[in-house]
Write a protein that holds these residues in place. Structure first.
Motif, PDB file in Angstrom:
ATOM      1  N   GLU A  15      24.908  21.291  85.199  1.00 26.86           N
ATOM      2  CA  GLU A  15      25.186  21.388  86.631  1.00 26.86           C
ATOM      3  C   GLU A  15      26.677  21.430  86.912  1.00 26.86           C
ATOM      4  N   TRP A  18      29.717  19.007  85.621  1.00 27.94           N
ATOM      5  CA  TRP A  18      29.431  18.404  84.323  1.00 27.94           C
ATOM      6  C   TRP A  18      30.630  18.578  83.408  1.00 27.94           C
ATOM      7  N   GLU A  78      28.122  28.051  90.027  1.00 30.05           N
ATOM      8  CA  GLU A  78      26.707  27.954  89.673  1.00 30.05           C
ATOM      9  C   GLU A  78      26.561  27.193  88.363  1.00 30.05           C
ATOM     10  N   PRO A  79      25.413  26.592  88.126  1.00 29.54           N
ATOM     11  CA  PRO A  79      25.188  25.880  86.863  1.00 29.54           C
ATOM     12  C   PRO A  79      25.368  26.823  85.672  1.00 29.54           C
TER      13      PRO A  79
END
Length: 94
Positions: A15, A18, A78-79
């Protein structure tokens, strides 16, 4: 994750925000990631910094071969999603 014989392949989702050194280092108890990752980025972006100070940017479609001794963090909006052969060393199936 799927294991066939001695080969494991998994899909990792990291995510926004992170960072290995913030989120995993306290659990791993090592100064840098000890896992060898090979795989392919499906979406998102990640920066990898090796212990020698060099950096690698990974993005959609990139194939990666990242040796132990690195920090990494998500970048962008975005992840970060990848398919990774090193996943057995750290992942928990959901």
């Amino acid at each position: 994750m799927v294991t066939l014989g001695g080969f494991t392949l998994g899909r990792g989702v990291f995510e926004l925000g992170w960072r290995w050194s913030d989120d995993v280092k306290p659990i791993a108890g090592t100064e840098s990631c000890p896992v060898h990752h090979t795989g392919k980025c499906r979406s998102g972006q990640m920066t990898v910094r090796f212990t020698d100070g060099t950096e690698l940017e990974v993005g959609p479609g990139d194939v990666l071969d990242i040796y132990p001794g690195h920090d990494a963090w998500t970048v962008g909006e975005e992840p970060y999603v990848l398919v990774d052969t090193g996943v057995a060393a750290y992942a928990v199936p959901s």
